[in-house]
Enzyme design. Structure first.
Site, short mmCIF file in Angstrom:
data_model
loop_
_atom_site.label_atom_id
_atom_site.label_comp_id
_atom_site.label_asym_id
_atom_site.label_seq_id
_atom_site.Cartn_x
_atom_site.Cartn_y
_atom_site.Cartn_z
N GLY A 125 -45.58 51.67 10.73
CA GLY A 125 -46.59 52.22 9.86
C GLY A 125 -47.96 51.94 10.46
N THR A 126 -48.90 52.80 10.16
CA THR A 126 -50.20 52.65 10.82
C THR A 126 -51.32 52.25 9.88
OG1 THR A 126 -50.34 55.08 10.79
CG2 THR A 126 -49.62 54.06 12.81
#
EC number: 3.4.25.1
Length: 281
Positions: free
Chosen positions: A53-54
């Protein structure tokens, strides 16, 4: 213990009379192998390829706090998922956004939710926001062994402090180190660009509506410069997850509300591709 449980059909007495208000401590005593940080990994041959996830952003305003995240998960230079969920309610007055190894992060969030619910059931009262932030710090620290092998989880925690009557934001490092942020914060691969965007646009007198626009602007700027961060996807109708927490509790904007903010920003960006300008003085 397992055989005894099967023969009697009843749980052991220790399971019915937990000696601690911490669900993490209870698992550590009775089933430590279940905890993510205690699982053994095979010897690594090079870098671990797992969905990550960013970008997560948060900003406070008088009366509450906003927590938002983009929808992209990456695996190396590939897009692993376009509509991942990265922002979750922790309880009625707090939420957590995840960045890092997606699978471990989601598992940690679920364990965190159980931890808070377990405490409330055992003690008959909710933890303070400070206490919740400390519990999450302990969980992150327990994952340090995996973080050292490339499976790091670095969340952003935000909530409404019912005692202080304001929104608060907490950021973490991979060792579980906790910092309270003032006004705004970001984590993940696009956090440098998101933080820079909010640094120039944030004011401590923003309304809730303005703060919602601010975090989506920051995610847009992050996506503009970071390939791992996904911007609003109008064609697929995929928009950032945006949540707001006030004295009325946690609320996630529905797709219509998120789309309205994102489309308004996109229309303005057709005239100003680099976004709104802050005053020089």
């Amino acid at each position: 213990m397992e055989a005894n449980t099967r023969s009697t059909g009843r749980l052991p007495a220790a399971f019915l009379t937990p000696g601690s208000s911490s669900f993490m401590d209870f698992l550590s005593d009775h089933s430590p192998e279940i905890l993510p940080g205690n699982r053994s990994l095979p010897p690594l041959q090079g870098a671990v390829e797992a969905p990550h996830g960013t970008t997560i952003v948060a900003a406070s305003f008088p009366g509450g706090v906003v927590l938002a995240g983009d929808r992209r998960a990456t695996m190396g230079n590939m897009i692993a998922q376009r509509d991942i969920e990265k922002v979750f309610p922790a309880d009625e007055y707090s939420a957590v956004g995840i960045a890092g190894t997606a699978g471990l992060a989601v598992e940690m969030v679920k364990l965190f939710q159980l931890e808070l619910e377990h405490f409330e059931k055992v003690e008959g009262a909710t933890l303070s926001l400070e206490g919740k932030a400390n519990r999450l710090s302990t969980m992150i620290r327990s994952n340090l062994a995996m973080a050292m092998q490339g499976l790091a989880v670095v969340p952003l925690f935000a909530g409404y402090d019912v005692d202080r009557e304001k929104g608060r934001i907490f950021s973490y490092d991979v060792t579980g180190g906790r910092s309270e942020e003032r006004g705004y914060a970001a984590t993940g691969s696009g956090s440098v660009f998101a933080r820079g965007s909010m640094k120039k646009l944030y004011r401590d007198d923003l309304t809730e509506e303005q703060t919602l626009t601010l975090v989506v602007q920051a995610l847009y700027d992050a996506a503009d410069d970071d390939s791992a961060t996904g911007g609003p996807d109008v064609a697929r109708r995929i928009y950032p997850i945006v949540t707001v927490i006030t004295d009325e509790g946690f609320r996630r904007l529905d797709d219509t509300e998120s789309a309205e903010i994102a489309r308004a920003i996109l229309e303005r960006r057709l005239e100003q591709p680099d976004g709104p300008r802050a005053a020089l003085l």
